[in-house]
Design a protein around this motif. Structure first.
Motif, PDB file in Angstrom:
ATOM      1  N   VAL A 152       8.898  36.678 -15.954  1.00  0.00           N
ATOM      2  CA  VAL A 152       7.571  37.216 -15.659  1.00  0.00           C
ATOM      3  C   VAL A 152       7.105  36.598 -14.345  1.00  0.00           C
ATOM      4  CG1 VAL A 152       5.145  37.298 -16.351  1.00  0.00           C
ATOM      5  CG2 VAL A 152       6.949  37.598 -18.071  1.00  0.00           C
ATOM      6  N   VAL A 153       6.763  37.433 -13.381  1.00  0.00           N
ATOM      7  CA  VAL A 153       6.298  36.956 -12.083  1.00  0.00           C
ATOM      8  C   VAL A 153       4.808  37.234 -11.960  1.00  0.00           C
ATOM      9  CG1 VAL A 153       6.588  37.067  -9.590  1.00  0.00           C
ATOM     10  CG2 VAL A 153       8.559  37.448 -11.083  1.00  0.00           C
ATOM     11  N   LEU A 154       4.048  36.180 -11.679  1.00  0.00           N
ATOM     12  CA  LEU A 154       2.591  36.285 -11.573  1.00  0.00           C
ATOM     13  C   LEU A 154       2.202  36.501 -10.111  1.00  0.00           C
ATOM     14  CD1 LEU A 154       1.668  33.283 -13.906  1.00  0.00           C
ATOM     15  CD2 LEU A 154       1.816  35.715 -14.523  1.00  0.00           C
ATOM     16  N   GLY A 155       1.975  37.746  -9.737  1.00  0.00           N
ATOM     17  CA  GLY A 155       1.484  38.050  -8.406  1.00  0.00           C
ATOM     18  C   GLY A 155       2.548  38.511  -7.426  1.00  0.00           C
ATOM     19  N   ALA A 156       2.087  39.195  -6.375  1.00  0.00           N
ATOM     20  CA  ALA A 156       2.989  39.794  -5.396  1.00  0.00           C
ATOM     21  C   ALA A 156       3.726  38.749  -4.562  1.00  0.00           C
ATOM     22  CB  ALA A 156       2.211  40.737  -4.479  1.00  0.00           C
ATOM     23  N   PHE A 157       3.062  37.638  -4.247  1.00  0.00           N
ATOM     24  CA  PHE A 157       3.712  36.599  -3.445  1.00  0.00           C
ATOM     25  C   PHE A 157       4.941  36.064  -4.177  1.00  0.00           C
ATOM     26  CE2 PHE A 157       4.439  32.334  -1.866  1.00  0.00           C
ATOM     27  CZ  PHE A 157       4.166  32.410  -0.508  1.00  0.00           C
ATOM     28  N   GLY A 158       4.786  35.766  -5.456  1.00  0.00           N
ATOM     29  CA  GLY A 158       5.913  35.293  -6.246  1.00  0.00           C
ATOM     30  C   GLY A 158       6.991  36.343  -6.410  1.00  0.00           C
ATOM     31  N   TRP A 159       6.577  37.609  -6.529  1.00  0.00           N
ATOM     32  CA  TRP A 159       7.533  38.715  -6.654  1.00  0.00           C
ATOM     33  C   TRP A 159       8.432  38.789  -5.419  1.00  0.00           C
ATOM     34  CZ3 TRP A 159       8.224  42.081 -10.774  1.00  0.00           C
ATOM     35  CH2 TRP A 159       8.908  43.266 -10.532  1.00  0.00           C
ATOM     36  N   GLN A 160       7.801  38.643  -4.249  1.00  0.00           N
ATOM     37  CA  GLN A 160       8.556  38.696  -2.994  1.00  0.00           C
ATOM     38  C   GLN A 160       9.532  37.527  -2.862  1.00  0.00           C
ATOM     39  OE1 GLN A 160       5.327  38.857  -0.221  1.00  0.00           O
ATOM     40  NE2 GLN A 160       4.783  40.956  -0.764  1.00  0.00           N
ATOM     41  N   ALA A 161       9.223  36.415  -3.515  1.00  0.00           N
ATOM     42  CA  ALA A 161      10.138  35.276  -3.507  1.00  0.00           C
ATOM     43  C   ALA A 161      11.240  35.421  -4.543  1.00  0.00           C
ATOM     44  CB  ALA A 161       9.358  33.984  -3.768  1.00  0.00           C
ATOM     45  N   THR A 162      10.903  36.024  -5.674  1.00  0.00           N
ATOM     46  CA  THR A 162      11.828  36.054  -6.807  1.00  0.00           C
ATOM     47  C   THR A 162      12.999  37.005  -6.592  1.00  0.00           C
ATOM     48  OG1 THR A 162      10.057  35.452  -8.342  1.00  0.00           O
ATOM     49  CG2 THR A 162      12.002  36.521  -9.276  1.00  0.00           C
ATOM     50  N   LEU A 163      12.757  38.177  -6.023  1.00  0.00           N
ATOM     51  CA  LEU A 163      13.842  39.156  -5.889  1.00  0.00           C
ATOM     52  C   LEU A 163      15.015  38.628  -5.053  1.00  0.00           C
ATOM     53  CD1 LEU A 163      11.740  42.412  -5.528  1.00  0.00           C
ATOM     54  CD2 LEU A 163      13.110  41.711  -7.503  1.00  0.00           C
ATOM     55  N   VAL A 184       4.863  46.308 -14.398  1.00  0.00           N
ATOM     56  CA  VAL A 184       6.169  46.800 -13.953  1.00  0.00           C
ATOM     57  C   VAL A 184       7.274  46.067 -14.701  1.00  0.00           C
ATOM     58  CG1 VAL A 184       7.788  46.783 -12.005  1.00  0.00           C
ATOM     59  CG2 VAL A 184       5.437  47.576 -11.680  1.00  0.00           C
ATOM     60  N   ARG A 185       8.269  46.821 -15.107  1.00  0.00           N
ATOM     61  CA  ARG A 185       9.448  46.237 -15.780  1.00  0.00           C
ATOM     62  C   ARG A 185      10.700  46.772 -15.101  1.00  0.00           C
ATOM     63  NH1 ARG A 185      10.618  46.247 -22.333  1.00  0.00           N
ATOM     64  NH2 ARG A 185      12.676  45.235 -22.268  1.00  0.00           N
ATOM     65  N   VAL A 186      11.549  45.870 -14.672  1.00  0.00           N
ATOM     66  CA  VAL A 186      12.756  46.237 -13.942  1.00  0.00           C
ATOM     67  C   VAL A 186      13.960  45.591 -14.616  1.00  0.00           C
ATOM     68  CG1 VAL A 186      13.973  46.147 -11.736  1.00  0.00           C
ATOM     69  CG2 VAL A 186      11.469  46.351 -11.776  1.00  0.00           C
ATOM     70  N   ASP A 204      15.461  41.220 -17.818  1.00  0.00           N
ATOM     71  CA  ASP A 204      14.326  42.092 -17.542  1.00  0.00           C
ATOM     72  C   ASP A 204      13.314  41.323 -16.713  1.00  0.00           C
ATOM     73  OD1 ASP A 204      14.692  44.710 -19.008  1.00  0.00           O
ATOM     74  OD2 ASP A 204      15.065  43.303 -20.644  1.00  0.00           O
ATOM     75  N   LEU A 205      12.859  41.942 -15.626  1.00  0.00           N
ATOM     76  CA  LEU A 205      11.890  41.344 -14.722  1.00  0.00           C
ATOM     77  C   LEU A 205      10.559  42.065 -14.900  1.00  0.00           C
ATOM     78  CD1 LEU A 205      11.440  39.417 -12.235  1.00  0.00           C
ATOM     79  CD2 LEU A 205      12.035  41.386 -10.809  1.00  0.00           C
ATOM     80  N   PHE A 206       9.495  41.288 -15.108  1.00  0.00           N
ATOM     81  CA  PHE A 206       8.167  41.840 -15.364  1.00  0.00           C
ATOM     82  C   PHE A 206       7.188  41.385 -14.291  1.00  0.00           C
ATOM     83  CE2 PHE A 206      10.317  41.617 -19.393  1.00  0.00           C
ATOM     84  CZ  PHE A 206       9.931  42.755 -20.075  1.00  0.00           C
ATOM     85  N   GLY A 207       6.343  42.292 -13.827  1.00  0.00           N
ATOM     86  CA  GLY A 207       5.257  41.941 -12.932  1.00  0.00           C
ATOM     87  C   GLY A 207       3.962  41.780 -13.703  1.00  0.00           C
ATOM     88  N   CYS A 208       3.152  40.822 -13.292  1.00  0.00           N
ATOM     89  CA  CYS A 208       1.858  40.572 -13.931  1.00  0.00           C
ATOM     90  C   CYS A 208       0.896  40.061 -12.866  1.00  0.00           C
ATOM     91  CB  CYS A 208       2.005  39.530 -15.046  1.00  0.00           C
ATOM     92  SG  CYS A 208       0.461  39.131 -15.923  1.00  0.00           S
ATOM     93  N   PHE A 209      -0.351  40.535 -12.886  1.00  0.00           N
ATOM     94  CA  PHE A 209      -1.331  39.963 -11.980  1.00  0.00           C
ATOM     95  C   PHE A 209      -1.408  38.459 -12.197  1.00  0.00           C
ATOM     96  CE2 PHE A 209      -3.708  44.233 -12.172  1.00  0.00           C
ATOM     97  CZ  PHE A 209      -3.069  44.703 -11.036  1.00  0.00           C
ATOM     98  N   HIS A 210      -1.655  37.720 -11.120  1.00  0.00           N
ATOM     99  CA  HIS A 210      -1.727  36.268 -11.208  1.00  0.00           C
ATOM    100  C   HIS A 210      -2.944  35.842 -12.028  1.00  0.00           C
ATOM    101  CE1 HIS A 210      -1.915  32.031 -10.022  1.00  0.00           C
ATOM    102  NE2 HIS A 210      -0.638  32.161  -9.691  1.00  0.00           N
ATOM    103  N   VAL A 211      -2.819  34.693 -12.687  1.00  0.00           N
ATOM    104  CA  VAL A 211      -3.913  34.171 -13.526  1.00  0.00           C
ATOM    105  C   VAL A 211      -4.925  33.386 -12.695  1.00  0.00           C
ATOM    106  CG1 VAL A 211      -2.663  34.150 -15.698  1.00  0.00           C
ATOM    107  CG2 VAL A 211      -2.411  32.210 -14.141  1.00  0.00           C
ATOM    108  N   SER A 212      -5.166  33.823 -11.477  1.00  0.00           N
ATOM    109  CA  SER A 212      -6.133  33.166 -10.601  1.00  0.00           C
ATOM    110  C   SER A 212      -7.551  33.403 -11.119  1.00  0.00           C
ATOM    111  CB  SER A 212      -6.017  33.714  -9.182  1.00  0.00           C
ATOM    112  OG  SER A 212      -6.402  35.079  -9.147  1.00  0.00           O
TER     113      SER A 212
END
Length: 241
Positions: A152-163, A184-186, A204-212
């Motif tokens: 589970v990736v929290l936020g777009a910044f982390g998503w861009q790092a994780t892929l 999103v589930r990939v 399975d990779l999941f997107g989630c808004f950050h818990v900010s």
């Protein structure tokens, strides 16, 4: 000491990004008034959770007066309050609060980490700092390869790092790379013949808004939305209720 413990120890001694080193250490010296009697960690914050985790949660970076103070990811700040309450609610944590590294919190089959391990000014690491820190995430993913089945990736910044980190760690990331979005589930396929003898299992990779605070205070991310992503990811990983 197992390999993940050794990695965490090496992460906590990193001084690769001068701006982040200066900031985290300045915060640890000056402190926030409410924590004036506490000794801040003031170093890179390693991941937290068991070495055989089936679910990995990837955030952004430690908070200046949260993880940078306590030495544990998402511990001692409001973002952590939201995350660990949700993990507790779905059966993945032993308690709903996380206030100190020695508070007894245990995660069940879950590890929490970040693409940037130092607290950044204004909670905004630069893309260059993310790239400098990426080898740590790659190594962590490689060590978790035998067991991890969902991320589970929290936020777009982390998503861009994780892929790219997943690709470098041996998974076959789709091209074009999938865009971030909440919910999103990939499916990420196993890679054949990767370094280390055989490819890792698919995940399975999941997107989630950050818990900010910005997201949770405005209702962009509600507790129910977070619980839904975590419970779905837990099922994909073979965990949870």
């Amino acid at each position: 000491m197992d390999a993940l413990d050794d990695l965490d120890l090496r992460v906590s001694g990193c001084r690769a990004c001068p701006r982040l080193v200066d900031w985290r250490e300045e915060v640890a010296r000056t402190k926030r008034a409410a924590f004036a009697d506490q000794t801040y960690w003031g170093r890179p914050v390693p991941g937290f959770g068991p070495p055989d985790a089936r679910l990995l949660i990837i955030g952004l970076a430690p908070a200046a007066h949260g993880g940078n103070r306590t030495g544990r990811m998402f511990t001692g700040d409001r973002s952590g309050d939201v995350l660990y309450q949700a993990l507790y609610d779905v059966g993945l944590a032993s308690q709903p609060t996380s206030v100190a590294a020695d508070d007894g919190l245990e995660l069940y089959g879950v590890r929490v980490t970040a693409p940037v391990h130092c607290a950044p000014p204004e909670n905004k690491p630069t893309p260059g700092e993310r790239e400098t820190c990426r080898p740590w995430l790659v190594q962590e993913l490689r060590l978790l390869r035998p067991t991890v089945r969902a991320v589970v990736v929290l936020g777009a910044f982390g998503w861009q790092a994780t892929l790219p980190a997943l690709a470098e760690a041996g998974w076959r990331v789709p091209r074009p790379r999938p865009a971030f979005g909440h919910g999103v589930r990939v499916g990420i396929d196993r890679s054949e013949g990767s370094v280390g003898g055989g490819g890792p299992a698919g995940l399975d990779l999941f997107g989630c808004f950050h818990v900010s605070q910005r997201n949770t205070f405005t209702g962009k991310l509600t507790p129910a939305m977070l619980r839904e992503v975590l419970s779905t990811a837990a099922r994909a990983a073979g965990l949870g209720k």
